[in-house]
Scaffold this motif. Sequence first.
Motif: not given
Length: 815
Positions: A629-638, A651-656, A672-679
């Motif tokens: 939300l701050m405009g920081k390019k963020t990556l969440l890694i499981g 609501n994403l498939p855990n296929d890869k 890398v998958k998009a979350t539907g949220h900017k950044d």
Amino acid sequence: MYPNTPNPSNSGQNPFMVQKEDEIDLKVLLFNYLQYWVLIIACMFVGVLGAFLFNRYATNIFKVESSILVVDDKPSLGTDLFESSGLGMLQGKSNIENEIGILKSFSLAQEAVTDLNLNVQYYKEGFVTTSQIYDKLPILVTVDWKKPQLVGGRFKLEVISEESFELTVENEEFRIYNPNDPFYKTIPEQEVSLSKSVYTFGQEISGENFSFTINQIAALPGDILQFNLVDTPSLALKYKEELAVTPINKQASILSLSLETPVRRLGEDYINKLMEMYLARELDEKNRASENTVRFIDEQLSGITDSLRFSENKLQKYRTENKVFNLSEEGSVIFERMQELEKQKGQAEINLKYYKTLRDYLVSDLSGDMVAPSIVGVTDPLLNSLVQAYSELQSERNRLTANFTDEAPAVRENATRLQNTKKQLQENVNSAISNTQNLISDLNSQIRMLDVDVNSLPETERNLIGIQRQFSINENIYIYLLQKKAEAEITMASNMPKNTVLDYAKASAIPVAPKRSLNLLIGLILGLILPIGFITIKDFLNTKIEDPKELENQIKVPLIGMIGRNNSEDAIPVMNNPRSTVTESFRSLRADMSYLSPNKDNLTILFTSSISGEGKTFVSINVASVYALMGKKTLLIGLDLRKPKIAEDFNLPNDKGMSTCLSSDTPWRDVVKATGHKDMDVILSGPIPPNPAELLLQDKFGEIIKEIKAEYDVVIFDCPPVGLVSETKELFGFADISFYVFRQGYSMKGNTQILNNLIEKGGVSKIYGILNDVHIDKGYGYGYGYGYGYGYGNNSYGYHEEVQLPWWKRALRRK
């Protein structure tokens, strides 16, 4: 100045100043109990209701009181003589302790119970309770106590008509009372059964161990009554223990008698009868000495009467045959002198006979009352006092042995005093016998000298003097004994008890039990204490982390932030509900991170916990969202390759995902998958591999993370629980800041040791604690709606609409 920088002016604390931490602890304690206010109020209500019902249906107990005046005997001459003889411990007066012992004695209670005929107790059934009745009895049970009887249990009687009734056994707790051994009771070998159930009033109801008759007085058809039989020894012991006898004060000789009983009239009758028996017993003890005196004199009179009659007939016959009626002048002088000596000799012989009787009494150690020396004419004051003291000590011994054993101090002291008095009395009696025998010998010598003068008289006159002399001796003794007998009978008729009743028994109008106000107070206090005790024990045995302050004290790293409870079903409230309290808590956590890692454009944050379910994935996703939300390019890694959850939240498939990259040549950018949220992007954990630990420990993983950091401003690691798997410990080295997530009301208190071990033994640095799902307000102002409302009153500033609740609403709010 940073918030944690100490103020130099406050470096020295005033020792008299109340510490704020103590105030907070009391506040926390109060808030902890107030969370259960519904339970506490409910328990207090139940406690008061229980006390009210107990007061309503409990049997009222009344106190019956009376008073009696104990008059001490005046000190007699013997008291001074005893003291001068070294017997100062002898006392010629009754004392208060002895009179209390008599009033509380078993024998006196048994006499009162027997005279009142209290062996049958009657009860009438009520709607809830059964109450005892005493007067105005509808029936009368007559028991043959010469036969064995069933005592202790209870019979139930239902009146069928004016002539018949039905009798059943209500309570089987019977004992068999045997009159031949009244203090030993046996249990019936089999159940008590009646030969039949319907009987006629006045009919004898008998069996192997019971025999009684029930008579009609005023019972009506349909009446239901109960009764039980109580043997006299058991009843006497019961009243003996329940009766309280105390002096009204230390100086007075007035005794107060009190008894607590559910039946006021019964208590009054018993105490009045007890005092009546007490006074009658005292009078009997006084009369017993006079009765013994009369008996002794009658024994002497039975022997002297025949001798007097014989000598009188002989004198009359001699005068008639010899026609001699008067003595000469010389003979009259000799006869008068001899008559005086014979009178003295007769009295001396009576005294000697009394002394010998008294000596035999002491030798045989009899326990009956002795004849007082003054009654038979003995005027020796020491002997009179010793006999009186010995009699009183014997009476005291009888009273003491009826209530105490032979080893009791009072009994042993009495035995010592009795033995000393007996020894003194025996010495005095032996001396009196010797002196009396000498006196009789001297009188015999004087009489023999007068016999010489008698022999000088004519034969007819000489014989007349002899016959008349014998008659005068018997007549004087007979008159003397009759006089003493009359005196003894007058004394016995005039005897009165020295003690008197001041107040006859009177029952209180207000019952002494149950204490209604006290019971209500006890019910209220118990209703308050029991839930508080339950809460205290529950908290003491609670192994879950609830108190943020306690968590902060147990962990060896700072507790950076607290995340409130997410009451919505949305797993990403930061994106979907930006004005919520939970979102504000994540903003606050983001602001704190600028202090934890200042002057750093790229930031790698790791989240882990002790076990699954503590909310590390929820925290990871929302921290990533707050940076996006701050405009920081963020990556969440499981990185939880064993139990992935991120895919479900987006609501994403855990296929890869990361497992795909590490187990194949697939580039990380392809997963890398998009979350539907900017950044904000996400790399899922991917399909669950058979060797997750080995995959994460490859050098390839480090190279991937290095490339990711070059392209993203913020990288978030959602790691597996460090308390369950081992690979998480290796991942701390890739993070700039690590967070250990605890969950309020879920995480175990022992989990804090896992975090402490990571610091002490694992060498992990820059790790901080986070408390998730804060919803239990422990009095610090946390919880749902805790301290993040700014109170601007409008939405133009973009903050959430919720404001902090008042303290009383937070205190009364349940979990």
